[in-house]
Design an enzyme around this catalytic site. Structure first.
Site, PDB file in Angstrom:
ATOM      1  N   PRO A 198       4.685  11.384   9.625  1.00  0.00           N
ATOM      2  CA  PRO A 198       4.528  12.041   8.319  1.00  0.00           C
ATOM      3  C   PRO A 198       3.220  12.830   8.273  1.00  0.00           C
ATOM      4  CG  PRO A 198       4.147   9.664   8.160  1.00  0.00           C
ATOM      5  CD  PRO A 198       4.678   9.927   9.527  1.00  0.00           C
ATOM      6  N   GLN A 251       9.369  10.011   3.377  1.00  0.00           N
ATOM      7  CA  GLN A 251       8.278   9.066   3.154  1.00  0.00           C
ATOM      8  C   GLN A 251       7.916   9.053   1.660  1.00  0.00           C
ATOM      9  OE1 GLN A 251       4.061   9.480   3.845  1.00  0.00           O
ATOM     10  NE2 GLN A 251       4.100   7.754   5.246  1.00  0.00           N
ATOM     11  N   HIS A 303       5.198   4.474   2.238  1.00  0.00           N
ATOM     12  CA  HIS A 303       3.835   4.756   2.699  1.00  0.00           C
ATOM     13  C   HIS A 303       2.943   3.592   2.254  1.00  0.00           C
ATOM     14  CE1 HIS A 303       0.181   6.509   3.843  1.00  0.00           C
ATOM     15  NE2 HIS A 303       0.366   7.757   3.470  1.00  0.00           N
ATOM     16  N   TYR A 358      -3.656   4.186   0.227  1.00  0.00           N
ATOM     17  CA  TYR A 358      -2.893   4.624  -0.953  1.00  0.00           C
ATOM     18  C   TYR A 358      -2.404   3.386  -1.705  1.00  0.00           C
ATOM     19  CZ  TYR A 358      -3.513   9.219   1.000  1.00  0.00           C
ATOM     20  OH  TYR A 358      -4.094  10.367   1.478  1.00  0.00           O
ATOM     21  N   GLY A 418       1.737  13.202  15.486  1.00  0.00           N
ATOM     22  CA  GLY A 418       1.463  14.029  14.321  1.00  0.00           C
ATOM     23  C   GLY A 418       1.046  15.418  14.753  1.00  0.00           C
TER      24      GLY A 418
HETATM   25  C1  PHB Z   1      -4.058  13.952   4.007  1.00  0.00           C
HETATM   26  O1  PHB Z   1      -3.591  14.767   3.217  1.00  0.00           O
HETATM   27  O2  PHB Z   1      -5.083  14.184   4.641  1.00  0.00           O
HETATM   28  C2  PHB Z   1      -3.393  12.660   4.203  1.00  0.00           C
HETATM   29  C3  PHB Z   1      -2.247  12.396   3.508  1.00  0.00           C
HETATM   30  C4  PHB Z   1      -1.617  11.189   3.687  1.00  0.00           C
HETATM   31  C5  PHB Z   1      -2.132  10.285   4.573  1.00  0.00           C
HETATM   32  C6  PHB Z   1      -3.276  10.548   5.269  1.00  0.00           C
HETATM   33  C7  PHB Z   1      -3.900  11.762   5.086  1.00  0.00           C
HETATM   34  O3  PHB Z   1      -1.543   9.131   4.737  1.00  0.00           O
END
Ligand code: PHB
Length: 427
Positions: A25, A100, A177, A182, A322
């Protein structure tokens, strides 16, 4: 062939994946201001359908769950229709895609909240040591509002509703997630969860929220199509536990009862969107994977050869990439053929348009450009006329028909030729 195990099929949630690479993701911020997925996103995901599994970028389950604009959502019917175009495009190319589901909790900001008040979180503990990204200047994170039991139940319900919408939108499954500080991770970690009710205390209480989310989602989608992503070593955004190993051993073992599609673990090398230094209390995937009865995905700093080792050693079943999937839309094909891998340019990671998003070439596009370059050198093709014909279409149209890379290369080539013929031009 390279990638002996990596490129073999794998059955996930009863579905056959064409290989064991997972597109991890990735937040790319190309949705519109209404958290609506765009046509450009369809092109981007379709280009990457050769991954065994695509896990979508974090997709918010409610407006309150978002930290930034241009991140897509799954909380209204228009978003469902827009996602449906994307899942159709991926399926048409033989891909498999999970959504996600994301709620950022205290990583949001009052300026993003519909009621203009601070964001929601397990406890009124602000993130320190980091700041909220905002132009022209970053802002301190705020003390979040503490969720009461009704608020928690409402969010749990939003996870279930988003799962229903993901199914209607044609996703093959959903991933929770639960990583990177988060909302779910805020409940799991003692630094961000100081509650004294049944959602706080020891790991058994702090994992309750995640369990309730899974159970609510499983009323809408078979649990064999629900994955969970965790980042056991991360301290990103101030979410950490004084005993990471104990906490995550408990969390991972507790998930066995649900017979999930998979457990997706982030390696210690990565924290959020950045590289991380090793620390003595890191918990590598190899230590946690044996506690989980189902398929394991490992993500974080892997190369094709380290991925192959993880699979050959039986540590994991699938490997997420990624940044490599950002820069190599046909990553699995590049691994198979031994073609060099491209490195991504950070400048295009977040926001903006097609550039740095759908402009990384496939092997076929690179080859097509080489052929054209030779024709130009021989004088067989009128480059200016060809560029002109490309310019009759938008970048989106060119990307959809697989000609955007060719146009960009041609345009750079003609500009440099013009520069070489008359270096003083433009002075
Ligand atoms: C980000 O936008 O940098 C970001 C988003 C979700 C994540 C980690 C980083 O889980």
């Amino acid at each position: 062939m390279n990638g002996d195990v990596l490129l073999t099929r794998f059955t996930l949630g009863g579905q056959s994946l064409s290989n064991r690479t997972v597109m991890a993701p990735l937040t790319r911020s190309r949705a519109d201001d209404g958290a609506m997925p765009t046509r450009l996103m369809s092109v981007y995901y379709a280009q990457r359908a050769g991954a065994g599994l695509i896990v979508s970028e974090g997709t918010v389950i409610s407006p309150q769950g978002a930290a930034y604009p241009s991140v897509p959502g799954l909380y209204d019917d228009d978003q469902v229709r827009a996602w449906n175009e994307i899942t159709d495009a991926v399926h048409a190319r033989g891909g498999v895609i999970y959504a996600q589901l994301w709620h950022v909790g205290r990583q949001s900001h009052s300026s993003q909240q519909p009621d203009g008040l601070p964001p929601w979180a397990p406890s009124p503990v602000a993130i320190t040591g980091a700041s909220y990204y905002r132009k022209p200047k970053r802002l301190p994170y705020e003390i979040p509002r503490e969720l009461d039991e009704r608020g928690i139940a409402e969010i749990v319900g939003q996870y279930a509703a988003a799962t229903r919408r993901a199914l209607v939108a044609g996703f093959d499954g959903v991933e929770i997630h639960g990583a990177n500080g988060y909302l779910v991770d805020q409940f799991l970690n003692s630094s961000s969860n100081v509650r004294r009710d049944r959602y706080g205390g020891g790991p058994e209480q702090r994992v309750r929220f995640l369990h309730e989310v899974i159970e609510a989602m499983a009323t809408q989608m078979p649990s064999s199509r629900i994955g969970v992503r965790l980042s056991p070593s991360s301290t990103w955004m101030d979410a950490f536990d004084e005993n990471k190993r104990e906490l995550h051993s408990h969390v991972v073992s507790s998930l066995n009862r649900y017979r999930l599609a998979y457990l997706h673990l982030v390696e210690p090398e990565i924290a959020g969107s950045t590289d991380a230094e090793a620390t003595p209390d890191d918990v590598p995937v190899a230590d946690l994977a044996p506690l989980f009865d189902g398929p394991v995905i490992t993500t974080g700093g892997h190369t094709p050869s380290s991925a192959e080792r993880m699979l050959a050693d039986g540590v994991a079943d699938l490997v997420g990439f990624g940044r490599l999937y950002i820069a190599n839309p046909d990553l699995s094909e590049r691994i198979r053929t031994g073609r060099p891998l491209a490195e991504p340019d950070r400048k295009g990671f977040y926001g903006g348009g097609a550039r740095g998003y759908v402009t990384y070439p496939t092997i076929a596009e690179e080859d097509e450009w080489r052929v054209l370059e030779r024709s130009l050198a021989r004088g067989d093709v009128d480059g200016d006329a060809l560029l002109h014909s490309f310019e009759e279409s938008s970048d989106l149209e060119l990307a959809m028909s697989g000609r955007l890379y060719l146009k960009n290369q041609l345009s750079t080539h003609l500009a440099s030729e013009a520069g070489a013929v008359n270096p003083t031009m433009g002075d």
